[in-house]
Motif scaffolding. Structure first.
Motif, short mmCIF file in Angstrom:
data_model
loop_
_atom_site.label_atom_id
_atom_site.label_comp_id
_atom_site.label_asym_id
_atom_site.label_seq_id
_atom_site.Cartn_x
_atom_site.Cartn_y
_atom_site.Cartn_z
N HIS A 1 -18.72 10.91 15.43
CA HIS A 1 -19.55 10.34 16.48
C HIS A 1 -19.08 8.96 16.90
O HIS A 1 -19.13 8.60 18.09
CB HIS A 1 -21.01 10.27 16.01
N ALA A 2 -18.57 8.19 15.95
CA ALA A 2 -18.10 6.84 16.29
C ALA A 2 -16.91 6.89 17.24
O ALA A 2 -16.79 6.05 18.15
CB ALA A 2 -17.73 6.08 15.01
N LEU A 3 -16.03 7.87 17.06
CA LEU A 3 -14.86 7.97 17.92
C LEU A 3 -15.23 8.33 19.35
O LEU A 3 -14.49 8.01 20.29
CB LEU A 3 -13.88 9.01 17.37
N LEU A 4 -16.36 8.98 19.53
CA LEU A 4 -16.81 9.30 20.88
C LEU A 4 -17.02 8.04 21.71
O LEU A 4 -16.88 8.06 22.95
CB LEU A 4 -18.11 10.11 20.84
N GLU A 5 -17.36 6.95 21.05
CA GLU A 5 -17.61 5.70 21.77
C GLU A 5 -16.33 5.12 22.37
O GLU A 5 -16.40 4.34 23.33
CB GLU A 5 -18.25 4.68 20.82
N ARG A 6 -15.17 5.48 21.83
CA ARG A 6 -13.90 4.90 22.28
C ARG A 6 -13.66 5.15 23.77
O ARG A 6 -13.17 4.29 24.50
CB ARG A 6 -12.72 5.47 21.49
N VAL A 7 -13.97 6.37 24.21
CA VAL A 7 -13.62 6.75 25.58
C VAL A 7 -14.38 5.90 26.60
O VAL A 7 -13.93 5.74 27.74
CB VAL A 7 -13.86 8.26 25.80
N GLY A 8 -15.50 5.33 26.19
CA GLY A 8 -16.25 4.46 27.08
C GLY A 8 -15.49 3.20 27.46
O GLY A 8 -15.88 2.51 28.42
N ALA A 9 -14.42 2.89 26.73
CA ALA A 9 -13.59 1.72 27.07
C ALA A 9 -12.71 1.98 28.29
O ALA A 9 -12.12 1.04 28.83
CB ALA A 9 -12.73 1.33 25.87
N ILE A 10 -12.61 3.23 28.72
CA ILE A 10 -11.84 3.54 29.94
C ILE A 10 -12.71 3.18 31.14
O ILE A 10 -13.74 3.80 31.38
CB ILE A 10 -11.45 5.03 29.98
N LYS A 11 -12.28 2.19 31.88
CA LYS A 11 -13.10 1.66 32.98
C LYS A 11 -12.58 2.06 34.36
O LYS A 11 -13.22 1.74 35.37
CB LYS A 11 -13.16 0.13 32.89
N VAL A 12 -11.43 2.73 34.43
CA VAL A 12 -10.90 3.13 35.73
C VAL A 12 -11.65 4.38 36.22
O VAL A 12 -12.26 5.10 35.42
CB VAL A 12 -9.39 3.43 35.66
N PRO A 13 -11.62 4.68 37.52
CA PRO A 13 -12.23 5.92 38.01
C PRO A 13 -11.56 7.16 37.41
O PRO A 13 -10.32 7.21 37.28
CB PRO A 13 -12.00 5.85 39.52
N VAL A 14 -12.37 8.14 37.03
CA VAL A 14 -11.86 9.35 36.38
C VAL A 14 -12.45 10.58 37.07
O VAL A 14 -13.65 10.63 37.35
CB VAL A 14 -12.24 9.38 34.88
N PHE A 15 -11.60 11.56 37.32
CA PHE A 15 -12.03 12.85 37.83
C PHE A 15 -11.89 13.86 36.70
O PHE A 15 -10.78 14.11 36.21
CB PHE A 15 -11.16 13.26 39.03
N VAL A 16 -13.00 14.41 36.24
CA VAL A 16 -13.03 15.40 35.16
C VAL A 16 -13.25 16.78 35.77
O VAL A 16 -14.17 16.96 36.58
CB VAL A 16 -14.16 15.08 34.16
N ALA A 17 -12.41 17.75 35.39
CA ALA A 17 -12.51 19.08 36.00
C ALA A 17 -12.22 20.17 34.98
O ALA A 17 -11.46 19.95 34.02
CB ALA A 17 -11.53 19.19 37.18
N ASN A 18 -12.80 21.35 35.20
CA ASN A 18 -12.57 22.48 34.31
C ASN A 18 -12.97 23.76 35.02
O ASN A 18 -13.60 23.74 36.08
CB ASN A 18 -13.39 22.31 33.03
N GLY A 19 -12.58 24.89 34.42
CA GLY A 19 -13.05 26.18 34.88
C GLY A 19 -14.34 26.55 34.17
O GLY A 19 -14.56 26.14 33.02
N ASP A 20 -15.19 27.33 34.82
CA ASP A 20 -16.49 27.64 34.23
C ASP A 20 -16.44 28.59 33.04
O ASP A 20 -17.43 28.76 32.33
CB ASP A 20 -17.45 28.17 35.30
#
Length: 279
Positions: A211-230
């Motif tokens: 759970h602690a490692l999940l917090e790391r990604v919050g340090a990414i401050k640039v715009p991000v496009f997240v995409a996937n197939g359903d």
């Protein structure tokens, strides 16, 4: 005359580590879009239709990271080290800032690049992605391992993981395979089974619940496009929702009737979405 991805020459550059990287590029623009490939994928596993649509508006660079395809060196056993190898490549081609599109394990590497050297990433596209330390991510389901995690390539297995069960999705998959096979000369070297094992070690290390490692990604401050197939069975869509929720500037899109290879099935729509996002 514009050269498409299928005709782009394979170039080589040596990084400060002494590793020689194989890469291809097409299009033009001041800020390049760097492509980071999926598990066991090489330069020939990018769909030319997708790359050409992206390159219509910008310079696009695809490369084999260390130990993959025709590049030298060995594949590291952690995503962080893969990211450091990717940064060596970017330095070698003189790239001070880039947009980055990571697909599958490449999306993990993309996240690490943005965390290790934030100033190098302008915008980030994460396709079929998940954050490090997410729950129930430690390894893939048995059916996925059986399809893509064996020593010998299994085209039917890849089709089943990368495309949904519908006839329409499977047909799109066969068409994508056909486009990837158009290139007959100067093809890339297949990625070895040893390299695939190292990549899977990195995938499993990335997926250990923490759970602690999940917090790391919050340090990414640039715009991000997240995409996937359903219907992605390899990196489930719920991880895209989790990832987008942890980021401060995220857009999320789930493409219908598609799976891990949604970006090839929906290549025109996805490229248009990416170009709008990067612009």
């Amino acid at each position: 005359m514009t050269v498409g991805y299928s005709e782009a020459a394979t170039k080589r550059v040596t990084g400060r580590s002494g590793i020689e990287y194989a890469y291809r590029e097409c299009g033009a623009g001041a800020v390049p879009l760097i492509l980071l490939q999926h598990f066991r994928g090489n330069l020939d596993n990018w769909d030319p239709a997708l790359v050409d649509a992206l390159a219509a508006e910008r310079r696009v660079v695809a490369f084999d990271n260390a130990g993959v395809g025709a590049s030298g060196g060995e594949v590291p056993h952690t995503v962080a080290e893969m990211a450091r190898d990717a940064l060596v490549f970017l330095d070698a081609i003189g790239c001070e800032q880039a947009d980055v599109l990571g697909f599958s394990i490449g999306s993990f590497v993309a996240q690490e690049i943005a965390l290790i050297r934030p100033d190098v990433v302008r915008r980030l596209v994460l396709a079929s992605s998940a954050p490090r330390g997410g729950p129930d991510m430690h390894g893939w389901a048995a059916e996925v391992i059986g399809a893509v995690g064996q020593p010998e390539p299994n085209p039917e297995g890849v089709l089943g993981v990368f495309y949904a069960e519908s006839d329409r999705s499977r047909q799109a998959g066969m068409q994508a395979f056909g486009r990837m096979a158009v290139r007959v000369s100067d093809r890339d070297e297949p990625t070895t089974w040893a390299s695939g094992l190292a990549q899977y070690d990195a995938v499993c290390e990335w997926g250990v619940p923490d759970h602690a490692l999940l917090e790391r990604v919050g340090a990414i401050k640039v715009p991000v496009f997240v995409a996937n197939g359903d219907s992605d069975p390899m990196i489930l869509p719920r991880y895209s929702y989790l990832l987008a929720g942890l980021l401060t500037q995220a857009r999320l899109k789930i493409y219908p009737d598609s799976a891990h290879g949604f970006l090839f099935q929906h290549h025109a729509e996805f490229a248009a979405d990416v170009n709008v996002f990067l612009t």
